[in-house]
Design a protein around this motif. Structure first.
Motif, short mmCIF file in Angstrom:
data_model
loop_
_atom_site.label_atom_id
_atom_site.label_comp_id
_atom_site.label_asym_id
_atom_site.label_seq_id
_atom_site.Cartn_x
_atom_site.Cartn_y
_atom_site.Cartn_z
N VAL A 296 3.31 2.64 -3.68
CA VAL A 296 2.93 1.25 -3.45
C VAL A 296 2.67 0.59 -4.81
O VAL A 296 2.70 1.26 -5.84
N GLY A 297 2.38 -0.69 -4.79
CA GLY A 297 2.04 -1.38 -6.03
C GLY A 297 0.76 -0.83 -6.63
O GLY A 297 -0.16 -0.44 -5.90
N GLN B 33 -1.83 -3.68 -5.73
CA GLN B 33 -1.88 -4.16 -4.35
C GLN B 33 -1.03 -3.26 -3.47
O GLN B 33 -0.01 -2.74 -3.91
N GLN B 34 -1.47 -3.10 -2.23
CA GLN B 34 -0.67 -2.33 -1.29
C GLN B 34 -0.82 -2.92 0.10
O GLN B 34 -1.82 -3.58 0.41
N VAL C 148 7.41 -4.48 -3.55
CA VAL C 148 6.45 -3.37 -3.53
C VAL C 148 5.27 -3.66 -4.45
O VAL C 148 4.12 -3.48 -4.07
N THR C 149 5.54 -4.12 -5.67
CA THR C 149 4.46 -4.42 -6.60
C THR C 149 3.60 -5.59 -6.11
O THR C 149 2.44 -5.70 -6.47
N GLY D 221 2.61 -5.81 -3.19
CA GLY D 221 1.75 -5.29 -2.14
C GLY D 221 2.24 -5.56 -0.74
O GLY D 221 1.45 -5.51 0.21
N VAL E 8 5.91 -0.45 1.35
CA VAL E 8 5.87 0.91 0.80
C VAL E 8 7.31 1.32 0.48
O VAL E 8 8.24 0.97 1.21
N LEU F 133 3.96 1.06 -10.22
CA LEU F 133 3.92 1.77 -8.94
C LEU F 133 2.87 2.88 -8.95
O LEU F 133 2.64 3.51 -9.98
N ARG F 134 2.28 3.11 -7.79
CA ARG F 134 1.27 4.16 -7.64
C ARG F 134 1.66 5.06 -6.48
O ARG F 134 1.93 4.58 -5.38
N LEU G 288 1.30 7.60 -3.33
CA LEU G 288 0.32 7.84 -2.27
C LEU G 288 0.22 9.34 -2.01
O LEU G 288 1.25 10.03 -1.97
N SER H 197 -3.25 9.27 2.61
CA SER H 197 -2.73 8.00 3.11
C SER H 197 -2.37 8.07 4.60
O SER H 197 -2.23 7.05 5.26
#
Length: 290
Positions: free
Chosen positions: A169-170, A173-174, A224-225, A227, A230, A242-243, A245, A249
Motif C-alpha cells: 500500500v502507499g 496512506q492506505q 496506490v500511493t 491510498g 492495494v 510503497l509499504r 503489508l 493485515s
C-alpha cells in the motif's frame, strides 16, 4: 628471487565474498562449493601470513588487513577485466535484442552498462512489453532473449530467480482492508500477478473489486500511493512510496513467482550468450548467510 604474484582467482573469490556477504552466497555466484571458497580464502591468508576475516555470529566480517587487501583486489581485478574486455571487444560484434517487462528494467542498468563496457561493438536493443507477449516474440525469433515472469501457460525458460509476491500500500496512506478490498491490478493477460492475487483472495473467502488496471507498475503506482488501492508486487519492485503489508493485515499469503530467461529457438549468438550470463549473475538470489 622471483617476485611473489597474486592469484587473481583467489582475489576474485575474496571480492565476491565481500559483495555477497557470505561464503555460501559467494559459492553460488561463482559456481563453487562452499569448501572451495573457504579453502581459497585460507590460501590467501596462508600466503600473506595474516588473518583476513573473522566470524560475527553466523556472518563473516573482514579484519582491517582483509579490508586493505580487498581495496587492492578490486583495483587489480578491474585492470584485469579492462584488459580482457579490450582484447575480447575486438572479436565480439553483432546485434542483440532483449525483451523485458517495464517493471523489471530497473533490475538491469548495471548489467547494460557493464555489457556495453565489455562489448562496445555489440548493438543492444531493449524492448519492453508484457511477459506473455515477450514469450511469444521469443518463440517467433523476434527477440534473442526475454527476461519475464514465468507464466502458467508458458512455463519454459531458464529460471534464474524466485521471489515472493507481497501485498503493498502507499507508505503514508492506505485503503480500508475490509471487503470488498480495492485492488490495483495488471490488465488481464499482462502478467501472472493478477491471477495469483485473485486466486489467493478467493481461496481465503475474501471479496475484492478492481479499482484500477494498467500494464505496468508505473500506471498502478499513483492510485496506490494515494491510498486508494492495494497492489501485488515483488520485494524488488518496492519503491520508497510503497509499504509492504504483513500477515497482521488479514490478507492471505501469496506464493513465489519465478523470473525466467527465454532464448530464441535458434542457436544463441555469442553476444546473446554473454548477456544471458551477466543477467544470471546479477539476478541470482542471495543465499542465507552462514
Amino acid at each position: 628471487m622471483r617476485a611473489p604474484t597474486f592469484d587473481l582467482t583467489l582475489l576474485r573469490t575474496l571480492v565476491t565474498i565481500a559483495d555477497t556477504g557470505s561464503v555460501t552466497a559467494a559459492a553460488k555466484r561463482l559456481a563453487y562449493t562452499q569448501s572451495t571458497v573457504s579453502m581459497q580464502l585460507q590460501r590467501l591468508e596462508t600466503q600473506l601470513e595474516v588473518s583476513l576475516h573473522e566470524r560475527a555470529g553466523r556472518r563473516l566480517r573482514f579484519t582491517p588487513e582483509g579490508d586493505r587487501l580487498l581495496a587492492h583486489a578490486r583495483r587489480l581485478l578491474a585492470l584485469n577485466d579492462e584488459a580482457w574486455s579490450d582484447m575480447q571487444a575486438r572479436q565480439i560484434t553483432g546485434d542483440l535484442t532483449l525483451g523485458i517487462p517495464e517493471d523489471y528494467a530497473s533490475l538491469l542498468p548495471s548489467v547494460f552498462a557493464y555489457f556495453h563496457q565489455l562489448y562496445p561493438a555489440v548493438g543492444l536493443t531493449v524492448k519492453c512489453g508484457t511477459s506473455a507477449h515477450l514469450v511469444e516474440q521469443v518463440k517467433a525469433a523476434e527477440l534473442d532473449l526475454a527476461l519475464v515472469t514465468r507464466q502458467r501457460n508458458s512455463p519454459g525458460g531458464d529460471v534464474i530467480r524466485r521471489e515472493p509476491l507481497i501485498w503493498a500500500v502507499g507508505v503514508h496512506q492506505q485503503p480500508s482492508l475490509s471487503d470488498p478490498i480495492p485492488l490495483a491490478l495488471y490488465s488481464p493477460g499482462a502478467d501472472v500477478f493478477r491471477e495469483v492475487a485473485e486466486q489467493a483472495l478467493q481461496g481465503a473467502g475474501r471479496d475484492w473489486r478492481v479499482a484500477y488496471t494498467s500494464q505496468s507498475m508505473a500506471g498502478l503506482a499513483p492510485i496506490v500511493t494515494a491510498g486508494l488501492a492495494v497492489v501485488v508486487v515483488t520485494r524488488s519492485m518496492l519503491t520508497p512510496s510503497l509499504r509492504p503489508l504483513d500477515e497482521s493485515s488479514g490478507l492471505p499469503a501469496l506464493p513465489m513467482i519465478e523470473l525466467a530467461l527465454h532464448r530464441a529457438p535458434h542457436r544463441p549468438s555469442e553476444p546473446a550468450r554473454r548477456l544471458a550470463e551477466l543477467i544470471r549473475e546479477q539476478l541470482a538470489a542471495p543465499s542465507e548467510a552462514l
